[in-house]
Design a protein around this motif. Sequence first.
Motif, PDB file in Angstrom:
ATOM      1  N   PHE A   1       0.826  -1.204   0.000  1.00  0.00           N
ATOM      2  CA  PHE A   1       0.000   0.000   0.000  1.00  0.00           C
ATOM      3  C   PHE A   1       0.864   1.258   0.000  1.00  0.00           C
ATOM      4  N   VAL A   2       1.890   1.284   0.828  1.00  0.00           N
ATOM      5  CA  VAL A   2       2.743   2.476   0.919  1.00  0.00           C
ATOM      6  C   VAL A   2       3.395   2.767  -0.433  1.00  0.00           C
ATOM      7  N   ILE A   3       3.901   1.727  -1.088  1.00  0.00           N
ATOM      8  CA  ILE A   3       4.524   1.922  -2.396  1.00  0.00           C
ATOM      9  C   ILE A   3       3.495   2.393  -3.410  1.00  0.00           C
ATOM     10  N   GLY A   4       2.354   1.714  -3.463  1.00  0.00           N
ATOM     11  CA  GLY A   4       1.317   2.093  -4.424  1.00  0.00           C
ATOM     12  C   GLY A   4       0.776   3.483  -4.176  1.00  0.00           C
ATOM     13  N   PHE A   5       0.541   3.828  -2.910  1.00  0.00           N
ATOM     14  CA  PHE A   5       0.057   5.170  -2.571  1.00  0.00           C
ATOM     15  C   PHE A   5       1.080   6.222  -2.984  1.00  0.00           C
ATOM     16  N   SER A   6       2.349   5.960  -2.727  1.00  0.00           N
ATOM     17  CA  SER A   6       3.399   6.929  -3.071  1.00  0.00           C
ATOM     18  C   SER A   6       3.451   7.172  -4.576  1.00  0.00           C
ATOM     19  N   LEU A   7       3.274   6.109  -5.363  1.00  0.00           N
ATOM     20  CA  LEU A   7       3.297   6.238  -6.821  1.00  0.00           C
ATOM     21  C   LEU A   7       2.017   6.878  -7.345  1.00  0.00           C
ATOM     22  N   SER A   8       0.870   6.382  -6.907  1.00  0.00           N
ATOM     23  CA  SER A   8      -0.392   6.854  -7.471  1.00  0.00           C
ATOM     24  C   SER A   8      -0.769   8.247  -6.995  1.00  0.00           C
ATOM     25  N   SER A   9      -0.176   8.700  -5.881  1.00  0.00           N
ATOM     26  CA  SER A   9      -0.398  10.068  -5.402  1.00  0.00           C
ATOM     27  C   SER A   9       0.668  11.021  -5.909  1.00  0.00           C
ATOM     28  N   ALA A  10       1.583  10.514  -6.742  1.00  0.00           N
ATOM     29  CA  ALA A  10       2.647  11.306  -7.364  1.00  0.00           C
ATOM     30  C   ALA A  10       3.619  11.886  -6.338  1.00  0.00           C
ATOM     31  N   VAL A  11       3.761  11.224  -5.203  1.00  0.00           N
ATOM     32  CA  VAL A  11       4.807  11.620  -4.259  1.00  0.00           C
ATOM     33  C   VAL A  11       6.169  11.279  -4.857  1.00  0.00           C
ATOM     34  N   VAL A  12       6.269  10.135  -5.523  1.00  0.00           N
ATOM     35  CA  VAL A  12       7.476   9.748  -6.255  1.00  0.00           C
ATOM     36  C   VAL A  12       7.078   9.454  -7.694  1.00  0.00           C
ATOM     37  N   ASP A  13       8.033   9.575  -8.585  1.00  0.00           N
ATOM     38  CA  ASP A  13       7.785   9.279  -9.997  1.00  0.00           C
ATOM     39  C   ASP A  13       8.025   7.811 -10.327  1.00  0.00           C
ATOM     40  N   SER A  14       8.863   7.145  -9.543  1.00  0.00           N
ATOM     41  CA  SER A  14       9.163   5.737  -9.802  1.00  0.00           C
ATOM     42  C   SER A  14       9.498   5.067  -8.483  1.00  0.00           C
TER      43      SER A  14
ATOM     44  N   SER B   1       2.418   2.913  11.718  1.00  0.00           N
ATOM     45  CA  SER B   1       3.189   4.033  11.177  1.00  0.00           C
ATOM     46  C   SER B   1       4.168   3.476  10.150  1.00  0.00           C
ATOM     47  N   ALA B   2       4.327   4.217   9.060  1.00  0.00           N
ATOM     48  CA  ALA B   2       5.271   3.839   8.010  1.00  0.00           C
ATOM     49  C   ALA B   2       6.226   5.004   7.791  1.00  0.00           C
ATOM     50  N   ASP B   3       7.473   4.800   8.161  1.00  0.00           N
ATOM     51  CA  ASP B   3       8.513   5.800   7.916  1.00  0.00           C
ATOM     52  C   ASP B   3       9.165   5.461   6.577  1.00  0.00           C
ATOM     53  N   VAL B   4       9.021   6.367   5.625  1.00  0.00           N
ATOM     54  CA  VAL B   4       9.455   6.114   4.251  1.00  0.00           C
ATOM     55  C   VAL B   4      10.591   7.064   3.901  1.00  0.00           C
ATOM     56  N   GLN B   5      11.677   6.503   3.405  1.00  0.00           N
ATOM     57  CA  GLN B   5      12.792   7.315   2.936  1.00  0.00           C
ATOM     58  C   GLN B   5      12.715   7.423   1.420  1.00  0.00           C
ATOM     59  N   ILE B   6      12.651   8.657   0.925  1.00  0.00           N
ATOM     60  CA  ILE B   6      12.544   8.881  -0.514  1.00  0.00           C
ATOM     61  C   ILE B   6      13.705   9.758  -0.984  1.00  0.00           C
ATOM     62  N   SER B   7      13.851   9.866  -2.289  1.00  0.00           N
ATOM     63  CA  SER B   7      14.969  10.610  -2.865  1.00  0.00           C
ATOM     64  C   SER B   7      14.864  12.093  -2.542  1.00  0.00           C
ATOM     65  N   ASN B   8      15.992  12.789  -2.644  1.00  0.00           N
ATOM     66  CA  ASN B   8      15.999  14.233  -2.398  1.00  0.00           C
ATOM     67  C   ASN B   8      15.084  14.965  -3.378  1.00  0.00           C
ATOM     68  N   ARG B   9      15.071  14.531  -4.639  1.00  0.00           N
ATOM     69  CA  ARG B   9      14.209  15.189  -5.629  1.00  0.00           C
ATOM     70  C   ARG B   9      12.748  15.067  -5.252  1.00  0.00           C
ATOM     71  N   ALA B  10      12.336  13.849  -4.893  1.00  0.00           N
ATOM     72  CA  ALA B  10      10.943  13.635  -4.530  1.00  0.00           C
ATOM     73  C   ALA B  10      10.589  14.381  -3.248  1.00  0.00           C
ATOM     74  N   PHE B  11      11.507  14.415  -2.295  1.00  0.00           N
ATOM     75  CA  PHE B  11      11.241  15.100  -1.032  1.00  0.00           C
ATOM     76  C   PHE B  11      11.136  16.603  -1.237  1.00  0.00           C
ATOM     77  N   TRP B  12      11.958  17.149  -2.097  1.00  0.00           N
ATOM     78  CA  TRP B  12      11.859  18.585  -2.390  1.00  0.00           C
ATOM     79  C   TRP B  12      10.504  18.899  -3.018  1.00  0.00           C
ATOM     80  N   ALA B  13      10.082  18.084  -3.973  1.00  0.00           N
ATOM     81  CA  ALA B  13       8.787  18.296  -4.613  1.00  0.00           C
ATOM     82  C   ALA B  13       7.653  18.141  -3.610  1.00  0.00           C
ATOM     83  N   LEU B  14       7.768  17.185  -2.709  1.00  0.00           N
ATOM     84  CA  LEU B  14       6.728  16.986  -1.695  1.00  0.00           C
ATOM     85  C   LEU B  14       6.601  18.221  -0.811  1.00  0.00           C
TER      86      LEU B  14
END
Length: 273
Positions: A65-78, A95-108
């Motif tokens: 769910f966390v992966i799918g939500f992150s992709l389908s909500s456009a938090v990450v591109d891939s 609770s889900a602590d998710v580490q994402i790329s700097n690019r995605a985090f800046w956009a978020l």
Amino acid sequence: MPRRTPVPVTGEIASPVQDGYAYVELNDAAAEGNATLAEECALAIVYNGISYAVMMVSPSAVEDFVIGFSLSSAVVDSVEEIYDIRVQRNGDALSADVQISNRAFWALKQHRRQLSGTSGCGLCGVAALEQALPQLASLPPSPLPPAEHLNDLRTRIASVQSLARHSGALHAALFVDQAGDISLCREDIGRHNALDKLIGGLRRQGRDARQGFVVVTSRCSLELIHKAVRSEFATLVSLSAPTSLTVRWAREHRLNLIHLPHHSAPRVYSPTC
């Protein structure tokens, strides 16, 4: 391209076995019985230390769910932009602590909003109209699935919905492969949650979402179209009739959209005949 290396996941949560809940029938006999009920809990999603969303979910396949939500909500591109997921449970809360790329985090951070999820429409808490009606890239045209792959699909779905078979109250999202077999099923109290779990499951397995079609057992809401287009599905099959808006969006973005009624032939709404 689908990710071939699984996202590291720490502390995956297994749904505990539930005892039956006692009830009494409201009639003259007042018969007593026990029923297994669907489990529900709150899931807080935190990206790089920033709280982003709280969703009510079924505590199965949480990492999917966390992966799918992150992709389908456009938090990450891939999926490659998701570096790690750490899931913890405390009573009725996850609770889900998710580490994402700097690019995605800046956009978020640039587009950050507080999103309060529900098991209903899935758009609750979206403050801006452009987030409810986003700009999406159109898909490449794809052929429709063979009609025989839809034969007895409702019956086949019921046979693989293991959680709903015991408790009810659960939606399902399923992937039917090129041979016409149901190869993946995900269930949740929320229809959009179930689809996010399926998206995450496909990505974790490195499956090509266009080599088959997706089925949702629920009402085909606009948000499901958003998720299907962002995930580059070729075809979405719904067991419930779509709205006029979902049909227009499916046609505009070249997503094949099929409704499978109870007692008549499948109805292709997109592409136009």
